[in-house]
Write a protein that holds these residues in place. Structure first.
Motif, mmCIF file in Angstrom:
data_model
loop_
_atom_site.group_PDB
_atom_site.id
_atom_site.type_symbol
_atom_site.label_atom_id
_atom_site.label_comp_id
_atom_site.label_asym_id
_atom_site.label_seq_id
_atom_site.Cartn_x
_atom_site.Cartn_y
_atom_site.Cartn_z
ATOM 1 N N GLY A 1 0.819 -1.208 0.000
ATOM 2 C CA GLY A 1 0.000 0.000 0.000
ATOM 3 C C GLY A 1 0.853 1.258 0.000
ATOM 4 N N ALA A 2 0.369 2.270 0.727
ATOM 5 C CA ALA A 2 1.102 3.538 0.825
ATOM 6 C C ALA A 2 2.454 3.297 1.496
ATOM 7 C CB ALA A 2 0.286 4.540 1.622
ATOM 8 N N VAL A 3 3.443 4.103 1.137
ATOM 9 C CA VAL A 3 4.788 3.956 1.692
ATOM 10 C C VAL A 3 4.744 4.174 3.202
ATOM 11 C CG1 VAL A 3 7.131 4.874 1.680
ATOM 12 C CG2 VAL A 3 5.870 4.662 -0.459
ATOM 13 N N GLY A 4 5.404 3.272 3.943
ATOM 14 C CA GLY A 4 5.411 3.360 5.403
ATOM 15 C C GLY A 4 4.166 2.738 6.005
ATOM 16 N N ARG A 5 3.996 2.950 7.293
ATOM 17 C CA ARG A 5 2.835 2.383 7.974
ATOM 18 C C ARG A 5 1.558 3.066 7.500
ATOM 19 N NH1 ARG A 5 -1.088 2.451 10.984
ATOM 20 N NH2 ARG A 5 -1.614 0.883 12.519
ATOM 21 N N ASP A 6 0.524 2.273 7.244
ATOM 22 C CA ASP A 6 -0.760 2.837 6.843
ATOM 23 C C ASP A 6 -1.876 2.067 7.534
ATOM 24 O OD1 ASP A 6 -1.802 0.673 4.882
ATOM 25 O OD2 ASP A 6 0.188 1.132 4.093
ATOM 26 N N ASP A 7 -3.096 2.603 7.467
ATOM 27 C CA ASP A 7 -4.224 2.005 8.182
ATOM 28 C C ASP A 7 -4.686 0.681 7.579
ATOM 29 O OD1 ASP A 7 -4.254 4.027 10.027
ATOM 30 O OD2 ASP A 7 -5.809 5.184 9.004
ATOM 31 N N GLN A 8 -4.461 0.473 6.295
ATOM 32 C CA GLN A 8 -4.940 -0.750 5.662
ATOM 33 C C GLN A 8 -3.978 -1.918 5.869
ATOM 34 O OE1 GLN A 8 -5.848 -0.487 1.491
ATOM 35 N NE2 GLN A 8 -6.786 -2.500 1.456
ATOM 36 N N PHE A 9 -2.680 -1.699 5.735
ATOM 37 C CA PHE A 9 -1.709 -2.784 5.791
ATOM 38 C C PHE A 9 -0.773 -2.724 6.996
ATOM 39 C CE2 PHE A 9 -2.676 -2.344 1.230
ATOM 40 C CZ PHE A 9 -3.122 -3.633 0.972
ATOM 41 N N GLY A 10 -0.906 -1.711 7.836
ATOM 42 C CA GLY A 10 0.011 -1.574 8.964
ATOM 43 C C GLY A 10 1.425 -1.366 8.456
ATOM 44 N N HIS A 11 2.366 -2.182 8.951
ATOM 45 C CA HIS A 11 3.754 -2.077 8.499
ATOM 46 C C HIS A 11 4.000 -2.942 7.261
ATOM 47 C CE1 HIS A 11 5.175 0.340 11.809
ATOM 48 N NE2 HIS A 11 4.494 -0.428 12.627
ATOM 49 N N GLY A 12 3.027 -3.741 6.856
ATOM 50 C CA GLY A 12 3.168 -4.560 5.659
ATOM 51 C C GLY A 12 3.092 -6.039 5.966
ATOM 52 N N LEU A 13 3.628 -6.824 5.061
ATOM 53 C CA LEU A 13 3.586 -8.285 5.157
ATOM 54 C C LEU A 13 4.808 -8.780 5.919
ATOM 55 C CD1 LEU A 13 2.175 -10.914 4.232
ATOM 56 C CD2 LEU A 13 3.573 -10.794 2.163
ATOM 57 N N ILE A 14 4.579 -9.471 7.010
ATOM 58 C CA ILE A 14 5.670 -9.970 7.844
ATOM 59 C C ILE A 14 6.460 -11.023 7.065
ATOM 60 C CG2 ILE A 14 4.304 -11.787 8.959
ATOM 61 C CD1 ILE A 14 5.691 -10.923 11.611
ATOM 62 N N GLN A 15 7.782 -10.991 7.202
ATOM 63 C CA GLN A 15 8.679 -11.850 6.433
ATOM 64 C C GLN A 15 9.636 -12.574 7.379
ATOM 65 O OE1 GLN A 15 8.842 -11.604 2.638
ATOM 66 N NE2 GLN A 15 6.810 -10.944 3.259
ATOM 67 N N ALA A 16 9.391 -13.842 7.663
ATOM 68 C CA ALA A 16 10.212 -14.585 8.620
ATOM 69 C C ALA A 16 11.672 -14.673 8.177
ATOM 70 C CB ALA A 16 9.639 -15.984 8.840
#
Length: 74
Positions: free
Chosen positions: A45-60
């Motif tokens: 989504g939008a660059v950085g933290r956003d309301d829809q995706f938070g910080h993004g997709l967690i990557q182990a």
């Protein structure tokens, strides 16, 4: 099976990845682990933290690789 979204679905997944990554780097503190997971997330989504995706997709693997290379919290 059903389709769900939101924090009710994200929390168990994020917790499991955090436990997996922490098992590889048990010397990290909780704050350092959170920082490493945040910094290694795939931004959506939008660059950085956003309301829809938070910080993004967690990557182990990205989190483990990042801590191995840069240390806890970096």
């Amino acid at each position: 099976y059903a389709l769900f979204n939101g924090t009710s679905m994200a929390t168990p997944h994020a917790s499991a990845v955090a436990a997996l990554v922490w098992s590889q780097h048990p010397g990290c503190t909780a704050a350092e682990m959170r920082a490493s997971l945040t910094k290694s997330a795939l931004d959506l989504g939008a660059v950085g933290r956003d309301d829809q995706f938070g910080h993004g997709l967690i990557q182990a693997k990205a989190a483990v690789d990042r801590i191995t290379a840069l240390g806890c919290g970096n």
